[in-house]
Design an enzyme around this catalytic site. Structure first.
Site, PDB file in Angstrom:
ATOM      1  N   ASP A   1      -1.264   4.792 -60.533  1.00 29.48           N
ATOM      2  CA  ASP A   1      -2.028   3.829 -60.944  1.00 29.48           C
ATOM      3  C   ASP A   1      -2.367   3.495 -62.231  1.00 29.48           C
ATOM      4  O   ASP A   1      -3.281   2.711 -62.929  1.00 29.48           O
ATOM      5  CB  ASP A   1      -3.390   3.434 -60.300  1.00 29.48           C
ATOM      6  CG  ASP A   1      -4.265   4.674 -60.100  1.00 29.48           C
ATOM      7  OD1 ASP A   1      -3.838   5.618 -61.142  1.00 29.48           O
ATOM      8  OD2 ASP A   1      -5.108   4.658 -59.496  1.00 29.48           O
TER       9      ASP A   1
ATOM     10  N   ASP B   1       1.483   8.403 -63.204  1.00 25.46           N
ATOM     11  CA  ASP B   1       0.383   9.966 -62.959  1.00 25.46           C
ATOM     12  C   ASP B   1       0.412  10.013 -61.585  1.00 25.46           C
ATOM     13  O   ASP B   1       1.573   8.731 -61.082  1.00 25.46           O
ATOM     14  CB  ASP B   1      -0.800   9.705 -62.803  1.00 25.46           C
ATOM     15  CG  ASP B   1      -1.437   8.027 -62.164  1.00 25.46           C
ATOM     16  OD1 ASP B   1      -0.978   7.545 -61.576  1.00 25.46           O
ATOM     17  OD2 ASP B   1      -2.731   8.294 -61.927  1.00 25.46           O
TER      18      ASP B   1
ATOM     19  N   ASP C   1      -0.744   9.754 -58.369  1.00 30.36           N
ATOM     20  CA  ASP C   1      -0.361   8.084 -57.260  1.00 30.36           C
ATOM     21  C   ASP C   1      -0.377   6.636 -57.619  1.00 30.36           C
ATOM     22  O   ASP C   1      -0.713   5.882 -57.322  1.00 30.36           O
ATOM     23  CB  ASP C   1      -1.844   8.328 -56.768  1.00 30.36           C
ATOM     24  CG  ASP C   1      -2.955   8.066 -57.577  1.00 30.36           C
ATOM     25  OD1 ASP C   1      -3.109   8.067 -59.283  1.00 30.36           O
ATOM     26  OD2 ASP C   1      -3.963   7.086 -57.409  1.00 30.36           O
TER      27      ASP C   1
ATOM     28  N   SER D   1      -5.650  11.630 -58.563  1.00 32.60           N
ATOM     29  CA  SER D   1      -4.902  11.602 -59.542  1.00 32.60           C
ATOM     30  C   SER D   1      -4.191  11.704 -60.250  1.00 32.60           C
ATOM     31  O   SER D   1      -3.341  12.856 -59.877  1.00 32.60           O
ATOM     32  CB  SER D   1      -5.960   9.894 -59.594  1.00 32.60           C
ATOM     33  OG  SER D   1      -5.339   8.948 -60.709  1.00 32.60           O
TER      34      SER D   1
END
Length: 278
Positions: A258, A254, A256, A101
Site C-alpha cells: 500500500d 512495501d 502489504d 506493513s
C-alpha cells in the site's frame, strides 16, 4: 489479535446489527512470520516462534465466526489495496489486514478497513479502540474447520481476484505511452502477485528482481531488513541489477503493497523520489 477481533465484532454488530452477519468481513494477510533468533532461549517453549500472518488471520476468523459474522478469507498473501477493493466488491461491512506493513520483520499487527475499503478515521478509530479495550469481557471462538463446514468462512475466489486486476488496469491514465523500462521489487512481499502481471498486461516492459520477488518473512535482501520503499537506503541492493537490465526506473512496494517507492535513471546517477513527489 483475537481480542481485537472480538472487539471489532462487537463494534460491527453495534454499528450494522444483523447486516454485519449477512454481509460479513474480509480477512487478508501478508508474508510475515516471527522467525527472530537469539532474543529468547530456544530451549524454552515460545508461543510466538514461527507464528505467521496466516496463522493470525485464521485465529481472527474464528472469532468473527463465533460472533455470527461471515468471513471472506483470502487463500494466499494479499496486498492491502486488493483487500480494500474486495470489501466493496463483496459488499462486506469491514476488512482486516494482518500485517505490520513496512515495519521490521519481527513486528506484526493489523489494519482495519471500513465498509468503503478505507482505514478508519476519527472518531471511528477511537470508538473501535474503546470497544476493544473497555467492552471485551470474553473472546468467543469456533473451531476453524467447523466454521468452514458451516460456511461461516468462505474463500475469496480467483474470479474475484481477477476483478481486482481488471479494475486496476481500467484506471490507466495514459494508454499510449509504454516506452519506459521498469525494474520492480515487491520487497519479498505480496505485490509479486499483482504489480508485474498488471504492468505486463498493460504493455509495459517490466523486469522483476530475482531475489526480492520471493516471499520472505525476514525480508532478507532488503537493507537493514526494513522494507520501507519511502526510504532511499532500501533501494541499495536493487541498483546493480536495475543498472544491468538497462531499466529507466525502479519501482518498489512495501510488503502489504500500500506504499510505493521510485528511482529514475538520470544522466549521471539514480534519483530517488519521495512519496509526495510520486
Amino acid at each position: 489479535i483475537q481480542a481485537s477481533a472480538q472487539g471489532h465484532s462487537q463494534y460491527l454488530l453495534k454499528q450494522f446489527g444483523e447486516k454485519a452477519k449477512e454481509r460479513g468481513v474480509v480477512v487478508a494477510y501478508d508474508v510475515r512470520a516471527y522467525l527472530k533468533e537469539g532474543e529468547y532461549d530456544d530451549k524454552r517453549p515460545n508461543p510466538i516462534k514461527g507464528l505467521s500472518c496466516k496463522d493470525l488471520a485464521k485465529k481472527a476468523s474464528e472469532v468473527y465466526c463465533a460472533n455470527g459474522i461471515k468471513v471472506n478469507l483470502f487463500t494466499d498473501y494479499t496486498p492491502t489495496p486488493e483487500l480494500s477493493f474486495m470489501v466493496r466488491n463483496l459488499n462486506a461491512v469491514s476488512g482486516n489486514m494482518i500485517s505490520a506493513s513496512h515495519n521490521p520483520p519481527e513486528h506484526n499487527g493489523q489494519k482495519v478497513l471500513n465498509d468503503t475499503g478505507g482505514q478508519l478515521i476519527p472518531p471511528y478509530d477511537q470508538e473501535l479502540v474503546d470497544t476493544v479495550v473497555k467492552e471485551v469481557k470474553e473472546i468467543k471462538t469456533i473451531d476453524f474447520q467447523e466454521a468452514i463446514d458451516k460456511r461461516l468462512i468462505v474463500y475469496v475466489s480467483e474470479k474475484d481476484h481477477q476483478k481486482y486486476l481488471d479494475a486496476t488496469k481500467e484506471i490507466s491514465v495514459n494508454p499510449k505511452n509504454r516506452s519506459v523500462k521498469i525494474f520492480f521489487s515487491p520487497f519479498h512481499g505480496t505485490s509479486y502477485k499483482t504489480i508485474p502481471q498488471v504492468f505486463r498486461e498493460l504493455g509495459f516492459r517490466i523486469t522483476s528482481d530475482n531475489i526480492s520477488s520471493e516471499p520472505d518473512p525476514k525480508f532478507s535482501s532488503i537493507t537493514f531488513n526494513i522494507p520501507n520503499p519511502e526510504v532511499q537506503e532500501s533501494f541499495i541492493n536493487l541498483l546493480p541489477s536495475a543498472e544491468g537490465s538497462g531499466s529507466d526506473i525502479i519501482l518498489a512496494a512495501d510488503p502489504d503493497a500500500d506504499r510505493i517507492g521510485m528511482m529514475s535513471k538520470e544522466k549521471d546517477n539514480w534519483k530517488f523520489f519521495t512519496g509526495n513527489e510520486i
